[in-house]
Design an enzyme around this catalytic site. Structure first.
Site, PDB file in Angstrom:
ATOM      1  CB  SER A  39      -2.842  12.781  -0.411  1.00 24.62           C
ATOM      2  OG  SER A  39      -3.295  14.075  -0.201  1.00 24.62           O
TER       3      SER A  39
ATOM      4  CG  HIS B 208      -8.376  12.103  -1.416  1.00 25.62           C
ATOM      5  ND1 HIS B 208      -7.829  11.782  -2.634  1.00 25.62           N
ATOM      6  CD2 HIS B 208      -7.573  13.067  -0.898  1.00 25.62           C
ATOM      7  CE1 HIS B 208      -6.751  12.506  -2.837  1.00 25.62           C
ATOM      8  NE2 HIS B 208      -6.574  13.292  -1.797  1.00 25.62           N
TER       9      HIS B 208
ATOM     10  CD  GLU C 206      -9.528   9.317  -5.138  1.00 22.98           C
ATOM     11  OE1 GLU C 206      -9.226   8.503  -6.029  1.00 22.98           O
ATOM     12  OE2 GLU C 206      -8.679   9.881  -4.414  1.00 22.98           O
TER      13      GLU C 206
ATOM     14  CG  ASN D 153      -3.224  11.817  -4.973  1.00 24.46           C
ATOM     15  OD1 ASN D 153      -3.310  12.694  -5.832  1.00 24.46           O
ATOM     16  ND2 ASN D 153      -3.458  12.057  -3.699  1.00 24.46           N
TER      17      ASN D 153
HETATM   18  N1  CAA Z   1     -16.717  31.637  -5.416  1.00 19.34           N
HETATM   19  C1  CAA Z   1     -17.616  31.053  -6.236  1.00 19.34           C
HETATM   20  N2  CAA Z   1     -17.275  30.610  -7.477  1.00 19.34           N
HETATM   21  C2  CAA Z   1     -16.019  30.806  -7.885  1.00 19.34           C
HETATM   22  C3  CAA Z   1     -15.053  31.423  -7.082  1.00 19.34           C
HETATM   23  C4  CAA Z   1     -15.453  31.875  -5.803  1.00 19.34           C
HETATM   24  N3  CAA Z   1     -14.594  32.461  -4.992  1.00 19.34           N
HETATM   25  N4  CAA Z   1     -13.872  31.452  -7.755  1.00 19.34           N
HETATM   26  C5  CAA Z   1     -14.098  30.881  -8.936  1.00 19.34           C
HETATM   27  N5  CAA Z   1     -15.391  30.490  -9.023  1.00 19.34           N
HETATM   28  C6  CAA Z   1     -16.055  29.848 -10.165  1.00 19.34           C
HETATM   29  C7  CAA Z   1     -15.911  30.716 -11.403  1.00 19.34           C
HETATM   30  O1  CAA Z   1     -16.912  31.703 -11.472  1.00 19.34           O
HETATM   31  C8  CAA Z   1     -16.021  29.692 -12.498  1.00 19.34           C
HETATM   32  O2  CAA Z   1     -17.382  29.319 -12.673  1.00 19.34           O
HETATM   33  P1  CAA Z   1     -18.017  29.075 -14.140  1.00 19.34           P
HETATM   34  O3  CAA Z   1     -17.297  27.850 -14.652  1.00 19.34           O
HETATM   35  O4  CAA Z   1     -19.454  28.842 -13.863  1.00 19.34           O
HETATM   36  O5  CAA Z   1     -17.675  30.293 -14.911  1.00 19.34           O
HETATM   37  C9  CAA Z   1     -15.300  28.477 -11.922  1.00 19.34           C
HETATM   38  O6  CAA Z   1     -15.382  28.641 -10.490  1.00 19.34           O
HETATM   39  C10 CAA Z   1     -13.837  28.428 -12.332  1.00 19.34           C
HETATM   40  O7  CAA Z   1     -13.174  29.584 -11.856  1.00 19.34           O
HETATM   41  P2  CAA Z   1     -12.147  30.490 -12.691  1.00 19.34           P
HETATM   42  O8  CAA Z   1     -12.678  30.703 -14.067  1.00 19.34           O
HETATM   43  O9  CAA Z   1     -11.802  31.689 -11.887  1.00 19.34           O
HETATM   44  O10 CAA Z   1     -10.855  29.635 -12.669  1.00 19.34           O
HETATM   45  P3  CAA Z   1     -10.304  28.623 -13.716  1.00 19.34           P
HETATM   46  O11 CAA Z   1     -11.239  28.361 -14.829  1.00 19.34           O
HETATM   47  O12 CAA Z   1      -8.952  29.144 -13.976  1.00 19.34           O
HETATM   48  O13 CAA Z   1     -10.261  27.284 -12.838  1.00 19.34           O
HETATM   49  C11 CAA Z   1      -9.383  25.770 -11.305  1.00 19.34           C
HETATM   50  C12 CAA Z   1      -9.608  27.242 -11.624  1.00 19.34           C
HETATM   51  C13 CAA Z   1     -10.718  25.067 -11.036  1.00 19.34           C
HETATM   52  C14 CAA Z   1      -8.535  25.730 -10.044  1.00 19.34           C
HETATM   53  C15 CAA Z   1      -8.669  25.101 -12.502  1.00 19.34           C
HETATM   54  O14 CAA Z   1      -7.490  25.791 -12.806  1.00 19.34           O
HETATM   55  C16 CAA Z   1      -8.324  23.651 -12.251  1.00 19.34           C
HETATM   56  O15 CAA Z   1      -9.174  22.772 -12.348  1.00 19.34           O
HETATM   57  N6  CAA Z   1      -7.046  23.375 -11.933  1.00 19.34           N
HETATM   58  C17 CAA Z   1      -6.584  22.023 -11.624  1.00 19.34           C
HETATM   59  C18 CAA Z   1      -6.907  21.705 -10.194  1.00 19.34           C
HETATM   60  C19 CAA Z   1      -6.552  20.284  -9.868  1.00 19.34           C
HETATM   61  O16 CAA Z   1      -6.085  19.481 -10.656  1.00 19.34           O
HETATM   62  N7  CAA Z   1      -6.776  19.944  -8.576  1.00 19.34           N
HETATM   63  C20 CAA Z   1      -6.451  18.649  -8.049  1.00 19.34           C
HETATM   64  C21 CAA Z   1      -5.138  18.724  -7.294  1.00 19.34           C
HETATM   65  S1  CAA Z   1      -4.617  17.137  -6.691  1.00 19.34           S
HETATM   66  C22 CAA Z   1      -5.469  16.946  -5.257  1.00 19.34           C
HETATM   67  O17 CAA Z   1      -6.196  17.806  -4.826  1.00 19.34           O
HETATM   68  C23 CAA Z   1      -5.302  15.629  -4.558  1.00 19.34           C
HETATM   69  C24 CAA Z   1      -4.162  15.474  -3.617  1.00 19.34           C
HETATM   70  O18 CAA Z   1      -4.267  14.599  -2.750  1.00 19.34           O
HETATM   71  C25 CAA Z   1      -2.915  16.227  -3.747  1.00 19.34           C
HETATM   72  P1  NAD Z   2      -1.744  22.404   5.035  1.00 25.44           P
HETATM   73  O1  NAD Z   2      -0.340  22.352   5.510  1.00 25.44           O
HETATM   74  O2  NAD Z   2      -2.209  23.533   4.191  1.00 25.44           O
HETATM   75  O3  NAD Z   2      -2.744  22.348   6.294  1.00 25.44           O
HETATM   76  C1  NAD Z   2      -2.628  21.438   7.343  1.00 25.44           C
HETATM   77  C2  NAD Z   2      -3.092  22.159   8.601  1.00 25.44           C
HETATM   78  O4  NAD Z   2      -3.237  21.214   9.671  1.00 25.44           O
HETATM   79  C3  NAD Z   2      -2.070  23.217   9.103  1.00 25.44           C
HETATM   80  O5  NAD Z   2      -2.703  24.481   9.106  1.00 25.44           O
HETATM   81  C4  NAD Z   2      -1.707  22.747  10.486  1.00 25.44           C
HETATM   82  O6  NAD Z   2      -1.510  23.799  11.427  1.00 25.44           O
HETATM   83  C5  NAD Z   2      -2.941  21.911  10.858  1.00 25.44           C
HETATM   84  N1  NAD Z   2      -2.707  20.960  11.955  1.00 25.44           N
HETATM   85  C6  NAD Z   2      -1.611  20.213  12.198  1.00 25.44           C
HETATM   86  N2  NAD Z   2      -1.798  19.464  13.316  1.00 25.44           N
HETATM   87  C7  NAD Z   2      -3.043  19.760  13.782  1.00 25.44           C
HETATM   88  C8  NAD Z   2      -3.807  19.349  14.910  1.00 25.44           C
HETATM   89  N3  NAD Z   2      -3.307  18.475  15.783  1.00 25.44           N
HETATM   90  N4  NAD Z   2      -5.035  19.872  15.098  1.00 25.44           N
HETATM   91  C9  NAD Z   2      -5.546  20.764  14.216  1.00 25.44           C
HETATM   92  N5  NAD Z   2      -4.860  21.213  13.125  1.00 25.44           N
HETATM   93  C10 NAD Z   2      -3.637  20.705  12.912  1.00 25.44           C
HETATM   94  O7  NAD Z   2      -1.996  21.010   4.313  1.00 25.44           O
HETATM   95  P2  NAD Z   2      -3.187  20.616   3.309  1.00 25.44           P
HETATM   96  O8  NAD Z   2      -2.694  20.779   1.919  1.00 25.44           O
HETATM   97  O9  NAD Z   2      -4.448  21.257   3.743  1.00 25.44           O
HETATM   98  O10 NAD Z   2      -3.254  19.041   3.579  1.00 25.44           O
HETATM   99  C11 NAD Z   2      -4.009  18.503   4.641  1.00 25.44           C
HETATM  100  C12 NAD Z   2      -4.354  17.056   4.319  1.00 25.44           C
HETATM  101  O11 NAD Z   2      -5.112  17.006   3.099  1.00 25.44           O
HETATM  102  C13 NAD Z   2      -3.135  16.153   4.115  1.00 25.44           C
HETATM  103  O12 NAD Z   2      -3.448  14.869   4.592  1.00 25.44           O
HETATM  104  C14 NAD Z   2      -3.003  16.148   2.589  1.00 25.44           C
HETATM  105  O13 NAD Z   2      -2.334  15.025   2.096  1.00 25.44           O
HETATM  106  C15 NAD Z   2      -4.454  16.151   2.169  1.00 25.44           C
HETATM  107  N6  NAD Z   2      -4.744  16.671   0.819  1.00 25.44           N
HETATM  108  C16 NAD Z   2      -4.034  17.733   0.321  1.00 25.44           C
HETATM  109  C17 NAD Z   2      -4.339  18.217  -0.950  1.00 25.44           C
HETATM  110  C18 NAD Z   2      -3.619  19.399  -1.546  1.00 25.44           C
HETATM  111  O14 NAD Z   2      -3.797  19.664  -2.738  1.00 25.44           O
HETATM  112  N7  NAD Z   2      -2.812  20.136  -0.793  1.00 25.44           N
HETATM  113  C19 NAD Z   2      -5.377  17.619  -1.683  1.00 25.44           C
HETATM  114  C20 NAD Z   2      -6.098  16.547  -1.126  1.00 25.44           C
HETATM  115  C21 NAD Z   2      -5.756  16.072   0.125  1.00 25.44           C
END
Ligand code: CAA
Ligand code: NAD
Length: 294
Positions: free
Chosen positions: A119, A140, A152, A190
């Protein structure tokens, strides 16, 4: 070289989703974890996601069986030696990722592409651990991987044009929409999302509103699918804290710094949904805000 076999390292929140979408796209997938228990837990997440898909009528039972049949688990990184592309999704920790890449670089063919799902860590820094920096990219994915359309695709100054094009094609082959980013900490999403999430925590600390009201405000006021504190629980507070530390280290700007409340919650084991409690308590349906956070 066409991709046939995909390796995924880590079967946590993200690795399990990545392994699933690769198998859904028809690739043979080998996913590795550190222990048999964690592997079982990770593969179990895929099984239950697909089972819910069958219940919802989104996936057929045959497709579910086919996808599960293309997935193989291992606790040995060596078993990823025959993969055409390896996607690493282990914890957001530079030392852990470096160790993984050193092993992979030794066991995989020279042609294998390495992709990190990091991330916030530098793709260039990770690539430099290997002897294949020209075939090293960021891929990503977003959480939940099976539902989120974006990937990404990140190039470092060392990534070859050919490997970058292959990574873009690979993301498209999973049914995802790729956007291109250069190797800047946090990439595109991010860089914008993390300061917003951290500000929501600061709003809780400052008593601007309750956890529930801050979430409701952003959901109904801005049309977001989830409020920021629900999203933090979803991403994982431990992962968010790692990301904030890395981004703050890079930019030295307060907006990226982990707020004290985030650090305390991580220390207390309140990591969000994955531990059952974060800003909300998930033992209740609907989840209730956790009392006494400030
Ligand atoms: N199998 C198949 N399809 C499924 C499913 C499953 N198990 N579960 C859900 N779906 C489908 C649903 O049927 C639905 O489809 P339709 O739109 O065609 O009806 C769709 O997926 C959405 O599902 P839900 O209606 O159950 O759920 P929702 O509308 O509440 O959406 C969500 C769930 C997509 C998670 C939504 O809440 C959302 O977008 N949340 C924000 C998520 C977000 O911002 N993620 C980014 C995090 S940051 C990151 O990842 C980067 C990082 O590095 C940290
Ligand atoms: P998580 O803690 O759920 O999972 C990480 C997993 O890696 C753990 O199950 C751990 O046991 C395993 N692991 C550690 N060392 C290992 C090794 N040597 N070999 C095999 N497995 C090993 O974390 P996560 O949320 O899945 O995040 C994983 C990566 O994805 C991070 O780099 C995170 O920044 C990135 N990411 C996270 C998100 C999010 O929403 N959580 C979204 C995008 C990207």
């Amino acid at each position: 070289m066409p991709v046939k076999v995909v390796g995924v390292v880590g079967c946590g929140l993200m690795g399990s989703g990545i392994a699933q979408v690769c198998a859904e796209a028809g690739y043979d997938v080998i996913v590795s974890e550190v222990s048999g228990d964690l592997l079982k837990k990770g593969l179990g997440k895929i099984e239950s996601f697909l089972a819910r898909g069958v219940e919802k009528g989104k996936v057929t039972a045959e497709k579910k069986a086919e996808v599960l049949g293309r997935l193989q688990g291992t606790t040995s990184l060596e078993e990823l030696s025959g993969c055409d592309i390896v996607i690493e999704a282990v914890v957001e920790n530079l030392d852990v990722k470096r160790e993984v890449y050193q092993v992979l670089d030794r066991v995989c063919a020279a042609s294998t592409i390495f992709a990190s799902n990091t991330s916030s860590l530098s793709i260039t820094g990770l690539a430099a651990v290997t002897k294949r920096a020209d075939r090293f990219v960021g891929l990503h994915f977003f959480n939940p991987v099976p539902l989120m359309k974006l990937v990404e695709v990140v190039r470092s100054p060392l990534t070859s044009a050919e490997a970058f094009a292959q990574a873009l094609d690979f993301a498209r082959s999973l049914g995802k929409t790729p956007v291109r980013s250069t190797d800047r900490t946090g990439f595109i999403v991010n860089r914008l999302l993390v300061p917003y999430l951290l500000d929501a925590i600061r709003a809780v600390e400052e008593g601007v509103g309750s956890v529930a009201d801050i979430d409701e405000g952003m959901r109904l006021g801005c049309g977001h699918p989830m409020g920021p504190l629900t999203l933090l629980d979803f991403v994982g507070l431990d992962t968010t804290c790692y990301i904030a530390d890395i981004m703050f280290d890079e930019f030295r700007e307060r907006r990226f710094a982990p707020p004290p409340l985030l650090k305390r919650m991580v220390q207390a084991g309140l990591h969000g949904r994955k531990t059952g409690k974060g800003f909300y308590d998930y033992s209740q349906d609907p989840p209730k805000p956790v009392a006494g956070l400030i």
